[in-house]
Structures are given as structure tokens and as C-alpha cells.
Design an enzyme around this catalytic site. Structure first.
Site, PDB file in Angstrom:
ATOM      1  CE  LYS A  15      -2.107  -0.932   3.875  1.00  0.00           C
ATOM      2  NZ  LYS A  15      -1.343  -2.157   4.214  1.00  0.00           N
ATOM      3  NE  ARG A  90      -4.513  -0.626   9.712  1.00  0.00           N
ATOM      4  CZ  ARG A  90      -3.314  -0.284   9.234  1.00  0.00           C
ATOM      5  NH1 ARG A  90      -3.207   0.739   8.428  1.00  0.00           N
ATOM      6  NH2 ARG A  90      -2.285  -0.954   9.569  1.00  0.00           N
ATOM      7  NE  ARG A 129       7.786  -2.234   6.129  1.00  0.00           N
ATOM      8  CZ  ARG A 129       6.479  -2.114   6.319  1.00  0.00           C
ATOM      9  NH1 ARG A 129       5.734  -1.539   5.398  1.00  0.00           N
ATOM     10  NH2 ARG A 129       5.913  -2.572   7.411  1.00  0.00           N
ATOM     11  NE  ARG A 162       6.313  -0.126   9.937  1.00  0.00           N
ATOM     12  CZ  ARG A 162       5.171  -0.094   9.255  1.00  0.00           C
ATOM     13  NH1 ARG A 162       5.099   0.580   8.117  1.00  0.00           N
ATOM     14  NH2 ARG A 162       4.111  -0.742   9.698  1.00  0.00           N
ATOM     15  NE  ARG A 173       2.041  -4.648  11.047  1.00  0.00           N
ATOM     16  CZ  ARG A 173       3.074  -4.532  10.208  1.00  0.00           C
ATOM     17  NH1 ARG A 173       4.227  -5.114  10.481  1.00  0.00           N
ATOM     18  NH2 ARG A 173       2.954  -3.832   9.113  1.00  0.00           N
TER      19      ARG A 173
END
Ligand code: AP5
Length: 218
Positions: A15, A90, A129, A162, A173
């Protein structure tokens, strides 16, 4: 009348990567509630203090906090012609609140872009990431490495992993996405603005699919 874009999808489907590119292409601001919350955490604001532990655990921050920061963001002048939402709404409650906010402004949702990707690929993408601590540019150690390891190509900032990209938090998540956010698929599905986009393949391929969908929507 402003027209807004919404990116919907599980954590790690791309996203942020795609919303940044679309925002740049069509000249609208990229509004990521995750980035806004991380900025609040970093600044040590009251919202940041409340959000930090929740985000680290992989749960969702409370609806009223999120709706408040989005409402404030939409008041900034650069949001007058629309924004590209990333990671918002969300929950059904957030989607209802957004509908109310937009109705009050006479605005519309131009397109809901739902990116879909298999869970194994999501875990692979999230664990590799790296994000620029200064400008937020997104990298991947294998799929999209920077020219110099650990340094942002765009601004020279330091690249970090992160806190919530640890395997246990990624699993949490994904579970939270299924219970809290996946119901939004049905919420938006019957609206003409809904587009299902495969997140498979290279980022350029995914972006071409999105541009095609958006051309229809605009
Ligand atoms: P947020 O920051 O929104 O995180 P998220 O939704 O979990 O999504 P991610 O940022 O993890 O993934 P993404 O889909 O943007 O993927 P990306 O493009 O980075 O939220 C974080 C937390 O904040 C939440 O858990 C919650 O606590 C809180 N929060 C935020 N908004 C909230 C809200 N509205 N309500 C309540 N709480 C909220 O890509 C991932 C990786 O893959 C990158 O390394 C990238 O380089 C790579 N990649 C991307 N595309 C490709 C491709 N096509 N091929 C190969 N690699 C790719």
C-alpha cells in the site's frame, strides 16, 4: 469537489509503495495514518505516547484518535482537491466516519484500490523492509535495495527496520487485519469505486494495474 483515493489491503501488500507513487503521479498528498502515528511517537506528543505500545504490539490504535488526526489533516490546504489515503480507513467505524467527513465537505471517493497478496509473500516482504527515518521512502533488502546499503537514495537518511516488522508482530497484524479491516472489502465492494488489484509481481507491474484502474475512476 475533491476526490479521494483509498488503499486497502493487509500489512505488507504494498500500500505504502503504491500510494506514494500514485500520489506523485496525480499530484495529491499521500496521507498514511501509520506514518502520521510514527511521527507522533517520534515527537513524543500525547497521541504518540498513547499509540506507541499499541503499534508495537500489532493492534490497532483507537478509532477516535485516528478519526481526529484524519479530520485535522483534511483541513490543510493541500487536501482541498483530494488525498491518497494509505492504511485508512481500517475499521467499519472509521469508514463510516470518513463517509460523514466527506459528505460534510461535498467530497467523493474516486477509487478504493484493494491490493491482494498471499500471506507467505507478505511475510517475506515485511521481514526485508527498510524505511528511511528521514523521508519515509520504502526499500526492501532484496526486491528494492538502496544504491548504498543502509542509506536512502532520495535524501541520504538512515534506513531502519520498523519495530512492528518482527515475525511475531507481523503474525498479529495479519490476524488483526482479518478481524478488523477485512470487513471493509464487503463495505466498499458494491460501490462502483472498488477495484481489486493483484499485488503480485514487481512494483512497476502492480503500479500499471493501479494506474489502469485509476484512469477509469477519474
Ligand atoms: P501502517 O504503517 O499503515 O502499516 P500496515 O498497514 O501494516 O502496512 P505496512 O506499512 O506494513 O505495509 P504496506 O502495505 O504499506 O507495504 P509497503 O509498501 O511498505 O500501520 C502501522 C500501525 O499503525 C498499525 O499496525 C496500527 O497499530 C497503526 N495504524 C495505522 N493506521 C491505523 C488506522 N487507520 N487505524 C488504527 N491503527 C492504525 O511494502 C512492504 C515491503 O515490500 C517493502 O519493503 C517494499 O519495498 C516491498 N514491496 C512493495 N511492493 C513490492 C513488490 N511489488 N515486489 C516486491 N517487494 C515489494
Amino acid at each position: 469537489m475533491a476526490k479521494h483515493f483509498i488503499f486497502l489491503g493487509a500489512p505488507g501488500v504494498g500500500k505504502g509503495t503504491q500510494a506514494q507513487r500514485l500520489a506523485q503521479l496525480i499530484g495529491l498528498p499521500h496521507v498514511s495514518t501509520g506514518d502520521m502515528l510514527r511521527a507522533s511517537v517520534q515527537s513524543g506528543s500525547a497521541i504518540g505516547v498513547r499509540a506507541a505500545a499499541v503499534m508495537e504490539s500489532g493492534a490497532l490504535v483507537g478509532d477516535e484518535i485516528i478519526i481526529g488526526i484524519v479530520a485535522e489533516r483534511l483541513l490543510l490546504p493541500d487536501a482541498a482537491t483530494g488525498v491518497v489515503f494509505d492504511g485508512f480507513p481500517r475499521t467499519i467505524h472509521q469508514a463510516n466516519a470518513l463517509d460523514d467527513l466527506l459528505a460534510g465537505r461535498g467530497d467523493q471517493i474516486a477509487a478504493v484500490l484493494h491490493i491482494e497478496l498471499a500471506d507467505e509473500e507478505i511475510v517475506e516482504r515485511l521481514s526485508g523492509r527498510r524505511v528511511c527515518a528521514t523521508c519515509g521512502a520504502i526499500y526492501h533488502i532484496r526486491y528494492h535495495p538502496p544504491a548504498v546499503e543502509g542509506i536512502c537514495d532520495v535524501c541520504g537518511g538512515v534506513l531502519l527496520q520498523r519495530e512492528d516488522d518482527q515475525p511475531a508482530v507481523i503474525r498479529k497484524r495479519l490476524a488483526v487485519y482479518q478481524t478488523e479491516t477485512a470487513p471493509l472489502i464487503a463495505y466498499y465492494h458494491d460501490r462502483s469505486a472498488y477495484h481489486l488489484v493483484s499485488g503480485e509481481g514487481e512494483a512497476d507491474e502492480v503500479f500499471s494495474r493501479i494506474v489502469k484502474a485509476v484512469e477509469v475512476a477519474r
